[in-house]
Motif scaffolding. Sequence first.
Motif, mmCIF file in Angstrom:
data_model
loop_
_atom_site.group_PDB
_atom_site.id
_atom_site.type_symbol
_atom_site.label_atom_id
_atom_site.label_comp_id
_atom_site.label_asym_id
_atom_site.label_seq_id
_atom_site.Cartn_x
_atom_site.Cartn_y
_atom_site.Cartn_z
ATOM 1 N N TYR A 147 -1.769 -5.546 6.323
ATOM 2 C CA TYR A 147 -2.616 -4.508 6.890
ATOM 3 C C TYR A 147 -1.793 -3.432 7.597
ATOM 4 C CZ TYR A 147 -6.531 -7.668 5.954
ATOM 5 O OH TYR A 147 -7.450 -8.478 5.339
ATOM 6 N N SER A 148 -0.653 -3.804 8.165
ATOM 7 C CA SER A 148 0.233 -2.811 8.781
ATOM 8 C C SER A 148 0.787 -1.859 7.726
ATOM 9 C CB SER A 148 1.385 -3.508 9.510
ATOM 10 O OG SER A 148 0.910 -4.310 10.576
ATOM 11 N N ALA A 149 1.161 -2.427 6.581
ATOM 12 C CA ALA A 149 1.669 -1.592 5.492
ATOM 13 C C ALA A 149 0.602 -0.627 5.003
ATOM 14 C CB ALA A 149 2.151 -2.479 4.339
ATOM 15 N N SER A 182 0.823 7.707 -3.277
ATOM 16 C CA SER A 182 -0.370 7.178 -2.621
ATOM 17 C C SER A 182 -1.340 6.571 -3.627
ATOM 18 C CB SER A 182 -1.062 8.284 -1.814
ATOM 19 O OG SER A 182 -1.447 9.364 -2.641
ATOM 20 N N SER A 183 -1.552 7.237 -4.761
ATOM 21 C CA SER A 183 -2.462 6.691 -5.775
ATOM 22 C C SER A 183 -1.856 5.467 -6.451
ATOM 23 C CB SER A 183 -2.773 7.760 -6.827
ATOM 24 O OG SER A 183 -3.455 8.852 -6.242
ATOM 25 N N GLY A 184 -0.512 5.425 -6.536
ATOM 26 C CA GLY A 184 0.146 4.307 -7.190
ATOM 27 C C GLY A 184 -0.093 2.985 -6.491
ATOM 28 N N TRP A 185 -0.021 2.972 -5.149
ATOM 29 C CA TRP A 185 -0.265 1.705 -4.452
ATOM 30 C C TRP A 185 -1.754 1.441 -4.252
ATOM 31 C CZ3 TRP A 185 -2.999 1.741 0.055
ATOM 32 C CH2 TRP A 185 -2.997 2.892 0.838
ATOM 33 N N MET A 186 -2.551 2.504 -4.222
ATOM 34 C CA MET A 186 -3.983 2.336 -3.962
ATOM 35 C C MET A 186 -4.761 1.956 -5.215
ATOM 36 S SD MET A 186 -6.289 2.402 -1.631
ATOM 37 C CE MET A 186 -7.814 1.675 -2.213
ATOM 38 N N SER A 187 -4.345 2.465 -6.374
ATOM 39 C CA SER A 187 -5.144 2.323 -7.593
ATOM 40 C C SER A 187 -5.357 0.870 -8.013
ATOM 41 C CB SER A 187 -4.473 3.094 -8.740
ATOM 42 O OG SER A 187 -3.150 2.632 -8.940
ATOM 43 N N LEU A 238 0.044 2.175 7.685
ATOM 44 C CA LEU A 238 1.094 3.195 7.701
ATOM 45 C C LEU A 238 0.982 4.116 6.487
ATOM 46 C CD1 LEU A 238 4.214 1.121 8.849
ATOM 47 C CD2 LEU A 238 3.061 2.928 10.135
ATOM 48 N N ALA A 239 0.765 3.509 5.323
ATOM 49 C CA ALA A 239 0.638 4.316 4.113
ATOM 50 C C ALA A 239 -0.568 5.238 4.191
ATOM 51 C CB ALA A 239 0.543 3.402 2.891
ATOM 52 N N SER A 240 -1.670 4.753 4.773
ATOM 53 C CA SER A 240 -2.872 5.573 4.903
ATOM 54 C C SER A 240 -2.669 6.706 5.897
ATOM 55 C CB SER A 240 -4.054 4.697 5.338
ATOM 56 O OG SER A 240 -4.372 3.734 4.349
ATOM 57 N N ILE A 241 -1.972 6.432 7.001
ATOM 58 C CA ILE A 241 -1.655 7.500 7.957
ATOM 59 C C ILE A 241 -0.825 8.592 7.282
ATOM 60 C CG2 ILE A 241 -0.336 8.042 10.048
ATOM 61 C CD1 ILE A 241 -1.167 5.302 11.129
ATOM 62 N N GLY A 242 0.103 8.167 6.429
ATOM 63 C CA GLY A 242 0.905 9.137 5.688
ATOM 64 C C GLY A 242 0.061 10.013 4.788
ATOM 65 N N VAL A 243 -0.903 9.394 4.122
ATOM 66 C CA VAL A 243 -1.817 10.171 3.282
ATOM 67 C C VAL A 243 -2.600 11.169 4.131
ATOM 68 C CG1 VAL A 243 -3.869 10.035 1.808
ATOM 69 C CG2 VAL A 243 -2.025 8.372 1.540
ATOM 70 N N GLY A 244 -3.001 10.726 5.339
ATOM 71 C CA GLY A 244 -3.801 11.578 6.207
ATOM 72 C C GLY A 244 -3.129 12.878 6.590
ATOM 73 N N GLY A 245 -1.833 12.847 6.762
ATOM 74 C CA GLY A 245 -1.145 14.055 7.182
ATOM 75 C C GLY A 245 -0.680 14.941 6.059
ATOM 76 N N THR A 246 -0.910 14.541 4.820
ATOM 77 C CA THR A 246 -0.396 15.328 3.698
ATOM 78 C C THR A 246 -1.474 15.816 2.740
ATOM 79 O OG1 THR A 246 -0.010 13.287 2.413
ATOM 80 C CG2 THR A 246 1.816 14.135 3.735
ATOM 81 N N ARG A 247 -2.478 15.006 2.454
ATOM 82 C CA ARG A 247 -3.372 15.279 1.321
ATOM 83 C C ARG A 247 -3.984 16.671 1.373
ATOM 84 N NH1 ARG A 247 -7.512 10.767 -0.511
ATOM 85 N NH2 ARG A 247 -5.571 9.974 -1.372
ATOM 86 N N PHE A 248 -4.717 17.008 2.432
ATOM 87 C CA PHE A 248 -5.364 18.314 2.481
ATOM 88 C C PHE A 248 -4.607 19.309 3.343
ATOM 89 C CE2 PHE A 248 -8.811 15.620 1.012
ATOM 90 C CZ PHE A 248 -9.360 16.409 0.018
ATOM 91 N N LEU A 300 7.521 4.703 4.820
ATOM 92 C CA LEU A 300 7.716 3.447 5.545
ATOM 93 C C LEU A 300 6.637 2.430 5.185
ATOM 94 C CD1 LEU A 300 8.678 4.793 9.103
ATOM 95 C CD2 LEU A 300 10.200 3.792 7.377
ATOM 96 N N GLY A 301 5.394 2.894 5.062
ATOM 97 C CA GLY A 301 4.308 1.995 4.694
ATOM 98 C C GLY A 301 4.492 1.403 3.312
ATOM 99 N N ILE A 302 4.931 2.217 2.351
ATOM 100 C CA ILE A 302 5.132 1.718 0.986
ATOM 101 C C ILE A 302 6.311 0.746 0.935
ATOM 102 C CG2 ILE A 302 5.637 2.399 -1.392
ATOM 103 C CD1 ILE A 302 4.274 5.053 -0.804
ATOM 104 N N ILE A 303 7.343 0.999 1.739
ATOM 105 C CA ILE A 303 8.473 0.061 1.808
ATOM 106 C C ILE A 303 7.993 -1.295 2.308
ATOM 107 C CG2 ILE A 303 10.621 -0.451 3.028
ATOM 108 C CD1 ILE A 303 11.240 2.550 2.969
ATOM 109 N N LEU A 304 7.165 -1.296 3.350
ATOM 110 C CA LEU A 304 6.645 -2.555 3.893
ATOM 111 C C LEU A 304 5.745 -3.254 2.877
ATOM 112 C CD1 LEU A 304 6.711 -4.306 6.418
ATOM 113 C CD2 LEU A 304 4.742 -3.028 7.289
#
Length: 569
Positions: free
Chosen positions: A143-145, A49-54, A148-158, A112-116
């Motif tokens: 924006y779809s990618a 998540s930090s790799g694509w966001m940074s 999806l990547a952000s939704i993935g972060v939402g379910g894992t981070r905390f 899936l988001g990172i693949i897109l």
Amino acid sequence: MAGTNEQQQFHGELSLAESQTKEDIDPKRGGWITFPFITVGVMGLTLASSGWMSNLIVYLIQEFKVKSVDAAQISNIVNGCNSLFPIAGAVVADSLFGCFSVITFSSIVSLLGIILLTLTATLHSLRPSDGETASRLQLGVLYSALMLASIGVGGTRFTMATMGADQFIKGKDQGVFFNWYFFTFYVANVISFTAIVYVQDNFGWILGFGLCMGTNAIGLAIYLVGGRYYRCVKPKGSPFISLARVLVATIRKWNLVLVSSQTQSTQYSYYYVETLDSKLPSSAPSPSFRFLNHAALKTDGDIGPDGSIAKPWRLCTVEQVEDLKSLLRIFPLWSSGIFISVPIGIQMSLTVLQALTMDRHVGPHFQIPAGSFLVFTFISTAIAISVADRFLPSTWSKLIGRSLTPLQGIGLGHVLNIIGMAGSALVESRRLHVVRSHNLEDQTGSTVVPMSALWLAVPLAIVGVGEAFHFPGQVSLYYQEFPVPLRSTATAMVSLLLATGFYMSTTVIDLVQRVTDWLPNNINQGRMDNVFWMVVVIGVGNFGYYLVCAKLYKYQNVDSNCENQEVHD
């Protein structure tokens, strides 16, 4: 604070053994055997998540031809989503599916988001050509990618923080886990903001995003391998429905005469059910927020023949009333964290724009990527957490004569955040002075201001030390002070602060652009230093508000060593 084990123990026997029924606790599962699986999972998913966001700002500017300030705004919005979605993930975990299922599903969505996103860097048709603007299709895929990547972060981070803490029965072990969780989280961010960003800048976006895919897949695989060892807490329905029932029952019984806290009325009495989760010494509710006590008053027809509640929207247990009260008590403290997140969001986005204009060379052959400068925040946070765990409790006790309370630790974070923002203002003032002394106001693009970008590291490091106090400290405090059914939501409350802060930072930047000339697209012609001074003023005012909230707050479940201390000392 995250650095002190004493502050992360629960009062008395308040622990996992109280938050679960006996049938939920399997002695053959959980414990430290789960630690490596969860930790590696946290490491892999955070690297991804930090790799694509940074480096997102740079990617938008270089590959999608987005203007610099607009790219910073998009980055803030995505950061806000990355912080807001964990609340939804926590609610779903608490109410419906449990932590394990939510983490698994979210990790797959993230992949899936990172693949897109990788496809946007791979296929020329998915990004604009030189001299062109991005089409609706290209922006839609991008924006779809990101979504999806952000939704993935939402379910894992905390949710993973809650999952890890649930593996331990003793409060001390939970405290140690929180320390290691945040240490792993920040170390993963350091690696992402250095190694992965370096690969993206020097070897291409395809390989950089490919590394993010790989770490996501590995983290998910290791996490699943440990599934047979995990202790999974079964969700017991939405705790928010229970809180809503208290409000409805209070309104419906508003005209009833409340029972004294010392005596029971002959006409009415409180409905109290003693359970493993009960923490109240008696069946009488607390006197604070007294109007809510109406919801627990028993009247004719409220109780069924078997003694259970016949009308759940008219009668609640004393414990349910106290759960809502605990949220109301801590809400002012939580709200004070919003304006500590706004300056951080502004600093993160504007620092990248500053770095793009400055000399980023370290030696004759190496240049630090602009997106990597935020790593100084993560490095300082990771170091500060480790040092604080070893030396701060004893040092503080020697100097002050008392143990460091959680609220005092969070207050230190507020102060350091203000100092860091003042440092950013001073560095930007110096950069603008160099720009004007060399007549570079009209220069953009490849023109470099003759000033080392390493000056940016100093305020970032100060803010990072502040984060080591206030963000982990708040997670620990909320986990202890929130009602038992809201444990996952408690750990995600800091994420909601971050989300609100990032969205508000976007609003602040947009407002500054509208009413001032401080932030033009060419920052060499602006006054970014005034923006930083503005957030310093906001921080000082917010710190005053925090001191008032901290003085009025009384701990409910924090270790008894802290409970007898005056919060305002």
